[in-house]
Structures are given as structure tokens and as C-alpha cells.
Design a protein around this motif. Structure first.
Motif, PDB file in Angstrom:
ATOM      1  N   SER A 150      -7.715   7.635  -2.975  1.00  0.00           N
ATOM      2  CA  SER A 150      -7.280   8.750  -2.128  1.00  0.00           C
ATOM      3  C   SER A 150      -6.433   9.742  -2.912  1.00  0.00           C
ATOM      4  O   SER A 150      -5.880   9.426  -3.974  1.00  0.00           O
ATOM      5  CB  SER A 150      -6.496   8.239  -0.919  1.00  0.00           C
ATOM      6  OG  SER A 150      -7.363   7.648   0.021  1.00  0.00           O
TER       7      SER A 150
ATOM      8  N   ILE B 183      -8.684   4.296   4.486  1.00  0.00           N
ATOM      9  CA  ILE B 183      -8.539   5.709   4.119  1.00  0.00           C
ATOM     10  C   ILE B 183      -8.923   5.901   2.644  1.00  0.00           C
ATOM     11  O   ILE B 183      -8.276   6.631   1.900  1.00  0.00           O
ATOM     12  CB  ILE B 183      -7.094   6.216   4.384  1.00  0.00           C
ATOM     13  CG1 ILE B 183      -6.053   5.230   3.831  1.00  0.00           C
ATOM     14  CG2 ILE B 183      -6.856   6.443   5.863  1.00  0.00           C
ATOM     15  CD1 ILE B 183      -4.635   5.709   3.958  1.00  0.00           C
TER      16      ILE B 183
ATOM     17  N   SER C 126     -11.894   7.287   6.047  1.00  0.00           N
ATOM     18  CA  SER C 126     -12.327   7.423   4.653  1.00  0.00           C
ATOM     19  C   SER C 126     -13.099   8.711   4.429  1.00  0.00           C
ATOM     20  O   SER C 126     -13.963   9.092   5.237  1.00  0.00           O
ATOM     21  CB  SER C 126     -13.198   6.230   4.260  1.00  0.00           C
ATOM     22  OG  SER C 126     -12.443   5.038   4.241  1.00  0.00           O
TER      23      SER C 126
ATOM     24  N   THR D 145      -9.687   9.548   0.853  1.00  0.00           N
ATOM     25  CA  THR D 145      -9.261  10.554   1.827  1.00  0.00           C
ATOM     26  C   THR D 145      -8.339  11.558   1.137  1.00  0.00           C
ATOM     27  O   THR D 145      -7.533  11.186   0.285  1.00  0.00           O
ATOM     28  CB  THR D 145      -8.529   9.877   2.999  1.00  0.00           C
ATOM     29  OG1 THR D 145      -9.413   8.923   3.594  1.00  0.00           O
ATOM     30  CG2 THR D 145      -8.099  10.884   4.051  1.00  0.00           C
TER      31      THR D 145
END
Length: 311
Positions: A194, A171, A152, A174
Motif C-alpha cells: 500500500s 487493504i 484493496s 491501496t
């Protein structure tokens, strides 16, 4: 044959090839074979009696302008439910043919077979948290799995992460912008917020992934599998989703303005309150899709399957 008329014979004669001269591959089959295993396919629709199908006056054959070599695998699937043993490159060609004929069962079985092959070959990395530097060191040495890894907030932009397994990884927020994620796996990953802008996600597996509020503008998601994925309030402006699998995906409030969804499978997807302005939905499978309060101005929907659409 005129629409609405029953097919005159149980037998069907097909000429499948790229051009009529010198001719394609010749096949003889039956109405039952073409319609029973995958009743929602294009082939089943062709021979349901609902549409006009032209036959050659001299031979009685029906010409289909597709790859004749792979059509024997199509017929074997429809007859026996068996997929052939092929090289990966040949499987990709067969998937393209199956997508054209809307043979969803065949596509799912091929993808499952390919995933099983990769699972047997891929080494495993069992770590809880990595830095960008550590990720680069690992991907330079071998293809690995990052299953359950916490990535992350990392900047992984512009990296070659093709074939990497991020299943179950954390994640969130990200940065994967401009990264090569060709055929990567994100099954059940937590990827809310993300960034995948301009990333290559072609043929990625994102089944059940949580991508709410993610940014996927201009991303290449051709033939990606996003079945059951959460994409609520995502930004997918101008994304390439041709032939993507989005069955039962949650796209409520998503921005798909200008996205290319030609031939995509969206059966049962939630697209309520989504922005589909100027999107290309030609030949898309929109059966039972929730389109309530969605914006469809300028959307192209020619040839789309709209049976049971909720508006």
C-alpha cells in the motif's frame, strides 16, 4: 553525585518545572519508587548510580526541566501502577512526558485506555467490499469501523480518514497518499504494497499489521504504535517516526534513509540489512535490536540505548 557511586540516601528531592525561576513543582520520593516498576526507564537510569546527577548545593534538590503538573501522575504510576482518569487532551500531554522518561508500561496502559474509550463509542460497518464513492459517503456521515472490509487497490488518497478503524481489513496496494489518518486503527490489517506517502498517520495503531513493501516516504508517524508490525522492505525515507512504538517490528531490508526516529522505542526490532543512512536515532531505545548488515553512515545515535544490540 559521581558516576559509579551508590545514591547517598533512600530519599530523593525533585524540582520539576520549565524554569528554575520562580521554581517548579517540588516532589519527595524514594530510589525504589523511581527504579523498581520500570527498570529500563530514564528515571531508573538517572538514579542507578551510573551517571552524574547534579543537586542544588543549598536545597539538595535535583532539577528536571519538564512539566511539573504531570509529574505527580508519573510518580503515582511508579508507586501503584495506576493511571489517572483524564480528558483525552490531557492524556496526550501525559504520554509526551512518559515518552521523555521512557516509561513504556505507562504509555501502553494509557493507549489501551484510550482505545477502549473509542471502541465503546464507534458505530460498526460490517461490509465485505466497498468502492471509493461508498467510503466517502460513509465518512461524511459518521465515524465508522471498516473492520474486515476489502478495500484493496482503491484510491483513497487525500481523504480525511482520521479515527477510522481498519483493523483486520484487506487493504493491499491501496493508495492512502496524502490522506489524513490521524489516530486511525490498522491492527492486524493486510496492507502489503500500500501507498502512504505524505500521509498523516500520527498516533495511529498499526499493531501486528502486515505492511511489507509498503511506501511510507515522508509520512507522519509520530507516536504511532507499530509493535509487532511487518515492515520488511518498506520505504520510509524521511518519515517522521519520533516517539513511535516499534517493539519487535520487522524492518529487515527497509529503507529508512533520513527518517527521524528520535525517542522511538525499537526494542527487539529486526533492522538487519536496513538502510539507516542519515537517520536520526537520538535517544531511541535500541535494546536488543538486530542491526546486522544495516547501513548506518551519517546516522545520529547520541543518547540511544544500545544495550544488547546485535551487529
Amino acid at each position: 553525585m559521581e558516576p559509579g557511586s551508590p545514591w547517598p540516601s533512600s530519599q530523593v528531592f525533585l524540582n520539576v518545572g520549565r524554569s528554575i525561576i520562580p521554581g517548579g513543582k517540588k516532589y519527595t520520593t524514594t530510589i525504589d519508587t523511581l527504579t523498581q516498576r520500570e527498570p529500563d526507564s530514564m528515571l531508573a537510569a538517572m538514579f542507578s548510580g551510573r551517571y552524574t546527577v547534579s543537586t542544588d548545593d543549598k536545597t539538595g534538590m535535583i532539577f528536571i526541566d519538564r512539566d511539573g503538573k504531570h509529574f505527580r501522575h508519573i510518580l503515582n504510576w511508579l508507586r501503584d501502577g495506576i493511571i489517572p482518569m483524564l480528558q483525552d487532551s490531557d492524556y496526550q500531554e501525559l504520554i509526551r512526558e512518559a515518552e521523555y522518561y521512557q516509561l513504556l508500561g505507562l504509555i501502553e496502559n494509557i493507549n489501551a485506555n484510550l482505545c477502549n474509550r473509542k471502541d465503546k463509542d464507534a458505530p460498526v460497518v460490517e461490509l465485505t467490499e466497498l468502492t471509493r464513492k461508498e467510503v466517502i459517503q460513509i465518512i461524511q456521515s459518521e465515524k465508522v469501523r471498516f473492520r474486515g472490509v476489502n478495500l484493496s487497490g482503491l484510491d483513497l488518497s487525500k481523504l480525511d480518514l482520521s479515527y477510522v478503524d481498519f483493523s483486520y481489513a484487506c487493504i493491499q496496494k491501496t493508495n492512502f497518499s496524502r490522506a489524513n489518518l490521524n489516530k486511525a486503527k490498522f491492527g492486524d490489517a493486510e496492507a502489503g504494497g500500500s501507498i502512504f506517502e505524505d500521509a498523516n498517520l500520527r498516533e495511529c495503531e498499526l499493531i501486528g499489521a502486515d505492511l511489507h513493501q509498503a511506501k511510507l516516504d515522508r509520512a507522519n508517524l509520530q507516536s504511532a504504535n507499530l509493535q509487532d508490525a511487518c515492515l520488511t522492505q518498506c520505504s520510509l525515507c524521511d518519515a517522521d517516526l519520533r516517539s513511535a512504538h516499534l517493539q519487535s517490528a520487522k524492518l529487515s531490508g527497509a529503507n529508512l534513509q533520513g527518517a527521524n526516529l528520535e525517542g522511538a522505542n525499537l526494542k527487539g526490532a529486526k533492522l538487519n540489512s536496513a538502510n539507516l543512512q542519515d537517520a536520526n536515532l537520538q535517544r531511541a531505545y535500541l535494546r536488543e535490536v538486530d542491526l546486522r548488515d544495516s547501513q548506518l553512515e551519517g546516522a545520529k545515535m547520541g543518547g540511544a540505548n544500545l544495550l544488547g544490540v546485535i551487529r
